[in-house]
Scaffold this motif. Structure first.
Motif, PDB file in Angstrom:
ATOM      1  N   GLY A  15       0.806  -1.314   0.018  1.00  0.00           N
ATOM      2  CA  GLY A  15      -0.069   0.087   0.041  1.00  0.00           C
ATOM      3  C   GLY A  15       0.963   1.064   0.048  1.00  0.00           C
ATOM      4  N   SER A  16       0.307   2.310   0.507  1.00  0.00           N
ATOM      5  CA  SER A  16       0.901   3.709   0.175  1.00  0.00           C
ATOM      6  C   SER A  16       1.472   4.248   1.803  1.00  0.00           C
ATOM      7  CB  SER A  16      -0.005   4.722  -0.413  1.00  0.00           C
ATOM      8  OG  SER A  16      -1.215   4.822   0.360  1.00  0.00           O
ATOM      9  N   ALA A  17       1.335   3.130   2.723  1.00  0.00           N
ATOM     10  CA  ALA A  17       1.880   3.824   4.089  1.00  0.00           C
ATOM     11  C   ALA A  17       3.130   2.761   4.444  1.00  0.00           C
ATOM     12  CB  ALA A  17       0.625   3.459   4.932  1.00  0.00           C
ATOM     13  N   GLY A  85      11.982  10.434  -5.908  1.00  0.00           N
ATOM     14  CA  GLY A  85      10.739  10.068  -4.824  1.00  0.00           C
ATOM     15  C   GLY A  85      10.133  11.082  -4.029  1.00  0.00           C
ATOM     16  N   SER A  86       9.273  10.568  -3.091  1.00  0.00           N
ATOM     17  CA  SER A  86       8.771  11.295  -2.063  1.00  0.00           C
ATOM     18  C   SER A  86       9.790  12.106  -1.238  1.00  0.00           C
ATOM     19  CB  SER A  86       7.889  10.363  -1.016  1.00  0.00           C
ATOM     20  OG  SER A  86       6.745   9.809  -1.767  1.00  0.00           O
ATOM     21  N   PRO A  87       9.343  13.205  -0.572  1.00  0.00           N
ATOM     22  CA  PRO A  87      10.417  13.870   0.391  1.00  0.00           C
ATOM     23  C   PRO A  87      10.899  12.783   1.489  1.00  0.00           C
ATOM     24  CG  PRO A  87       8.368  15.238  -0.080  1.00  0.00           C
ATOM     25  CD  PRO A  87       8.069  13.742  -0.635  1.00  0.00           C
ATOM     26  N   GLY A  88      12.428  12.785   1.546  1.00  0.00           N
ATOM     27  CA  GLY A  88      12.704  11.895   2.544  1.00  0.00           C
ATOM     28  C   GLY A  88      12.941  10.697   1.998  1.00  0.00           C
ATOM     29  N   HIS A  89      12.513  10.357   1.046  1.00  0.00           N
ATOM     30  CA  HIS A  89      12.758   8.849   0.396  1.00  0.00           C
ATOM     31  C   HIS A  89      14.399   8.468   0.503  1.00  0.00           C
ATOM     32  CE1 HIS A  89      12.331   5.282  -2.228  1.00  0.00           C
ATOM     33  NE2 HIS A  89      13.092   5.933  -3.070  1.00  0.00           N
ATOM     34  N   GLY A  90      15.359   8.938   0.668  1.00  0.00           N
ATOM     35  CA  GLY A  90      16.478   8.519   0.627  1.00  0.00           C
ATOM     36  C   GLY A  90      16.856   7.653   1.882  1.00  0.00           C
ATOM     37  N   ARG A  91      16.107   8.245   3.150  1.00  0.00           N
ATOM     38  CA  ARG A  91      16.115   7.337   4.174  1.00  0.00           C
ATOM     39  C   ARG A  91      15.653   5.856   3.792  1.00  0.00           C
ATOM     40  NH1 ARG A  91      10.603   6.453   6.382  1.00  0.00           N
ATOM     41  NH2 ARG A  91      11.439   6.022   8.368  1.00  0.00           N
ATOM     42  N   VAL A 123       9.671  -5.450   6.293  1.00  0.00           N
ATOM     43  CA  VAL A 123       9.504  -4.091   6.637  1.00  0.00           C
ATOM     44  C   VAL A 123       9.544  -3.201   5.512  1.00  0.00           C
ATOM     45  CG1 VAL A 123      10.755  -2.231   8.063  1.00  0.00           C
ATOM     46  CG2 VAL A 123      10.379  -4.954   9.024  1.00  0.00           C
ATOM     47  N   ASP A 124       8.646  -2.296   5.386  1.00  0.00           N
ATOM     48  CA  ASP A 124       8.769  -1.474   3.999  1.00  0.00           C
ATOM     49  C   ASP A 124       8.395  -0.110   4.436  1.00  0.00           C
ATOM     50  OD1 ASP A 124       8.576  -0.322   1.583  1.00  0.00           O
ATOM     51  OD2 ASP A 124       6.926  -1.522   0.820  1.00  0.00           O
ATOM     52  N   THR A 125       9.363   0.951   4.398  1.00  0.00           N
ATOM     53  CA  THR A 125       8.910   2.318   4.596  1.00  0.00           C
ATOM     54  C   THR A 125       8.897   3.058   3.276  1.00  0.00           C
ATOM     55  OG1 THR A 125      11.596   2.678   4.852  1.00  0.00           O
ATOM     56  CG2 THR A 125      10.332   2.137   6.600  1.00  0.00           C
ATOM     57  N   ASN A 126       8.948   2.485   2.201  1.00  0.00           N
ATOM     58  CA  ASN A 126       8.899   3.134   0.910  1.00  0.00           C
ATOM     59  C   ASN A 126       7.455   3.253   0.552  1.00  0.00           C
ATOM     60  OD1 ASN A 126       9.159   4.097  -1.644  1.00  0.00           O
ATOM     61  ND2 ASN A 126      10.571   2.507  -2.262  1.00  0.00           N
ATOM     62  N   LYS A 127       6.997   4.581   0.593  1.00  0.00           N
ATOM     63  CA  LYS A 127       5.561   4.615   0.126  1.00  0.00           C
ATOM     64  C   LYS A 127       5.427   4.586  -1.313  1.00  0.00           C
ATOM     65  CE  LYS A 127       5.625   8.233   3.248  1.00  0.00           C
ATOM     66  NZ  LYS A 127       5.192   9.095   4.093  1.00  0.00           N
TER      67      LYS A 127
END
Length: 140
Positions: A15-17, A85-91, A123-127
């Protein structure tokens, strides 16, 4: 005799979260189909640069605590040199250094050998990427 090495790809939609997705049941189902009561190893691998595999407790808040801890360690802001990508995507690209993209777990008599409260999780932090693959491989 069953094959000594068997592998399967799971397609997981996150999903997107940001999410922690429990894969334990998928791992157990895979082993019930391929391990045939044998001892061996289950390897879980995520072929993505922005996701990882964790063995943690779920359902009691630990999965949310993990995401909170990752936010503290890897804030989604403009400090990252990797900037598409999204702001902060580098993390998200640093995540696999803390939550590796793989885990190898013992299989005893065809069953996953883990502690009472342990679960295998994606574990997925990539929205920006909702479609993930997880490779399950049994060697036994």
């Amino acid at each position: 005799m069953p094959d000594a090495f068997t592998t399967r790809i799971l397609n997981v939609s996150t999903g997107s979260a940001e999410r922690v997705v429990d894969l334990t049941h998928d791992c157990e189902t895979f082993l019930s189909e391929v391990a045939a009561g044998r001892d061996g190893l289950l390897n879980i691998f995520v072929p993505h640069a922005t996701a990882g595999v964790a063995v943690i407790e779920t359902g009691a808040g630990s999965d949310d605590d993990l995401l909170t801890a990752l936010h503290s360690l890897l804030p989604a802001d403009d400090r990252w040199q990797h900037r598409h990508g999204s702001p902060g995507h580098g993390r998200d690209h640093v995540l696999p250094a803390l939550v590796p993209p793989h885990a190898t777990l013992p299989v005893i008599a065809g069953a996953l050998e883990m502690g009472t409260w342990q679960s295998v999780c994606l574990v997925d932090t990539n929205k920006d990427n909702a479609d993930r693959q997880v490779r399950l491989s049994f060697l036994g």
